[in-house]
Design an enzyme around this catalytic site. Structure first.
Site: not given
Length: 291
Positions: A35, A118, A136
């Site tokens: 991520e 996020y 996102d």
DNA sequence: CATGCGTGGAC
DNA sequence: TGTCCAAGCAT
């Protein structure tokens, strides 16, 4: 008039790209590393680096023990290298405060460096399979079109965006996690910013944008980011020199990368402030930890 | 809330 | 050799 969870998760099961960090058995640490790397960096460039990082630093404490210089070299040209330092800092906090276990609680994740709205929710949803809205740029675009019937999403608004995404998620945790991944995948591969492939869209019949006649985006224009000639370019050139040397270099080696001295000095200063560059006692420059 | 922060691929 | 865009974050 909005994407159906069952339709979308079945599409995802059949059509999703086989990304390595989605494989069953991937650790929460592996998900977190993916991520962070994927923040503003395309999947294709992240994949090779992610494999290297997982082999080299399989747990947070391993990354925390590495020098910033080694971490920055391994980060390579993924861009925004401050992410690499923050990930190392987060790894240290996880190792010391959380017994080397990536937290599953959103607020605990949010307290870690480099982890924002996020990423915290992505880890909770994708690593721990929680019902946790993940928003996102892809999800915002999918919702703007399929739910609101607009050509694109306007400026981000965390509160409103989270509420929009939450309204789409089924009650069940695992199904909700799949739905979150499916919304992202749809935005990344079908409901794209340019040239969306609506003919291949699993929720074509439920899309408000289609039913509105695909109106063009009318909201505020998003400013385009320049790169050539900016401090970002100069910082990148300076760091490039230091990544490629094994020992500290004199300032003259940095001076050659950019002709305008004022900007060059400002950028070098900002890199020192950011902890991306270090000056040795003899006045040489190096990546932090490179002696 | 607007900006600055890297890099490279697709048009 | 230009523009847009790519799984955001911190300030």
């Amino acid at each position: 008039m909005s994407p159906d969870a069952r339709v979308l998760t079945e599409w995802f099961a059949k059509r999703a790209r086989p990304l390595p960090w989605r494989e069953p058995g991937t650790s929460a640490w592996g998900v977190l590393v993916s991520e962070i790397m994927l923040q503003q960096t395309p999947v294709a460039r992240v994949e090779p680096s992610w494999h290297e990082w997982m082999a080299r630093w399989p747990v947070p404490s391993a990354l925390a023990a590495a020098s910033p210089a080694d971490v920055l070299r391994a980060w390579g040209k993924l861009g925004y290298p401050r992410r690499a330092l923050r990930l190392r800092d987060a790894a240290a906090a996880i190792a010391i405060t959380h017994n080397d276990v990536v937290p599953s609680d959103v607020d605990t994740l949010l307290a870690l460096p480099g982890i924002g709205a996020y990423t915290a929710r992505a880890v909770a949803a994708f690593a721990y399979r929680k019902r946790c809205p993940v928003v996102d740029t892809n999800v915002r675009r999918v919702i703007a079109r399929s739910v609101h019937g607009a050509g694109d999403s306007g400026p981000a608004s965390t509160t409103r965006d989270l509420a929009d995404a939450d309204a789409l998620l089924p009650a069940d945790d695992e199904l909700a996690a799949q739905m979150s991944a499916a919304l992202m995948e749809l935005g990344a591969t079908v409901c794209t910013a340019r040239n969306p492939r609506c003919a291949d869209c699993p929720v074509f019949d439920d899309c408000a944008w289609q039913q509105n006649g695909r109106p063009a985006y009318t909201g505020p224009v998003k400013p385009v980011q320049k790169f050539a000639g900016t401090d970002r370019q100069v910082r990148g050139l300076l760091l490039d020199v230091l990544r490629d040397t094994s020992s500290p270099v004199p300032k003259s080696r940095l001076d050659v990368v950019w002709s305008e001295a004022g900007q060059r000095e400002r950028c070098l200063d900002s890199l020192l402030v950011d902890g991306l560059v270090e000056q040795t006692t003899d006045g040489l420059f190096a990546l932090p930890g490179d002696q």
